[in-house]
Design a protein around this motif. Sequence first.
Motif, PDB file in Angstrom:
ATOM      1  N   MET A   1     -48.819 -39.511 -59.633  1.00 38.46           N
ATOM      2  CA  MET A   1     -47.781 -39.173 -58.686  1.00 38.46           C
ATOM      3  C   MET A   1     -48.317 -38.114 -57.739  1.00 38.46           C
ATOM      4  O   MET A   1     -49.092 -37.266 -58.134  1.00 38.46           O
ATOM      5  N   HIS A 170     -52.940 -41.964 -63.502  1.00 36.26           N
ATOM      6  CA  HIS A 170     -51.632 -41.539 -62.985  1.00 36.26           C
ATOM      7  C   HIS A 170     -50.541 -42.542 -63.367  1.00 36.26           C
ATOM      8  O   HIS A 170     -50.850 -43.682 -63.699  1.00 36.26           O
ATOM      9  N   HIS A 280     -54.000 -37.120 -64.897  1.00 39.53           N
ATOM     10  CA  HIS A 280     -53.749 -36.276 -63.732  1.00 39.53           C
ATOM     11  C   HIS A 280     -53.386 -34.856 -64.209  1.00 39.53           C
ATOM     12  O   HIS A 280     -53.917 -33.866 -63.717  1.00 39.53           O
ATOM     13  N   CYS A 290     -47.444 -35.722 -64.389  1.00 41.92           N
ATOM     14  CA  CYS A 290     -48.051 -37.052 -64.287  1.00 41.92           C
ATOM     15  C   CYS A 290     -49.212 -37.184 -65.276  1.00 41.92           C
ATOM     16  O   CYS A 290     -50.023 -36.274 -65.357  1.00 41.92           O
TER      17      CYS A 290
HETATM   18 ZN   LIG Z   1     -50.562 -38.435 -60.661  1.00 40.04          ZN
END
Ligand SMILES: [Zn+2]
Length: 302
Positions: A1, A170, A280, A290
């Motif tokens: 994200m 992600h 992430h 994320c």
């Molecule tokens: Zn991400």
Amino acid sequence: MLLNLVKQKHTVVIFFRSIVISVFLCLSQVSSNAKTHIIAKGETIGIIAKKYKLTISELAGYNGIRNPNRVKVGQRINIPENSISINYTVKLGDTLSSIAKKHQTTPDNIAKTNKISNPRKLKPGQKLKIIKGSSPKSTKPKVSNISEDSLSKINRPRVRRGRWKHIVVHHSGDNTNSLQGMEHYHRRVRRMENGLAYHFVIGNGVNTVDGKIYTGSRWSRQIRGGHVASTALNDIAIGICLVGNFDKRTPTAKQRSSLKALVYRLRQRTGIPLREVRTHRNINPKPTACPGRLLNLKGILN
Ligand SMILES: [Zn+2]
């Protein structure tokens, strides 16, 4: 994200930090359940095995851990639910691989558990201890998990050795995301001239095909991504995005197997070590939740 790429005010950062902390707390609660255990400071495989009434070799074998002395604090250990160790008597014609196949394990694991140095010297009547259903790291996912079409796109560009240092995983943050929607968001709203910020997207079956690996133009062109909050990292990190919100649900079985196969193939192409396949959350210089607390990257890649 990508939310965290936006310049945030200090208060927002604190808010995100609190999400990260609560995600962390959630994870440690999950770890006290029977299925997984996160290694705490001072714990060894021996201590954990004893706690769950298993032997070291059973627990190590079940998790594909080659050297039980080399585990890390924070490492996730899968705990088998039922008794998984059985005694087996070798029959005429048995080989380690035929026995392994019958019990969902590998010849290598049986050899290790029973300290067999020469697998050819298996004798009928010989007693073996077998740990069923172990999924060692050495089990290579079949590249055929990936469709011909996707595979040819992954394989097409020339990849300079050393070009990429990390693979970052992600989630898209929403179950209904489509490829067109993400492309539009990155190109038009976020004004990224190269469009889709990730190198790969794995569909979830809602507005994308479940488990399908979509190759973005950034991979075809071997250019930097736009998926982490650091220019230096974006230059050297391959971005894979799974469609969905994994704070609300787990990735689909097809997404998990595609991710495993894609990571395996990308590591072959780039030489990126397993430890540099990161979430992430784990690599980002700014706090982010994320790819959600229900995506268990280690579990998927094991
Ligand atoms: Zn991400």
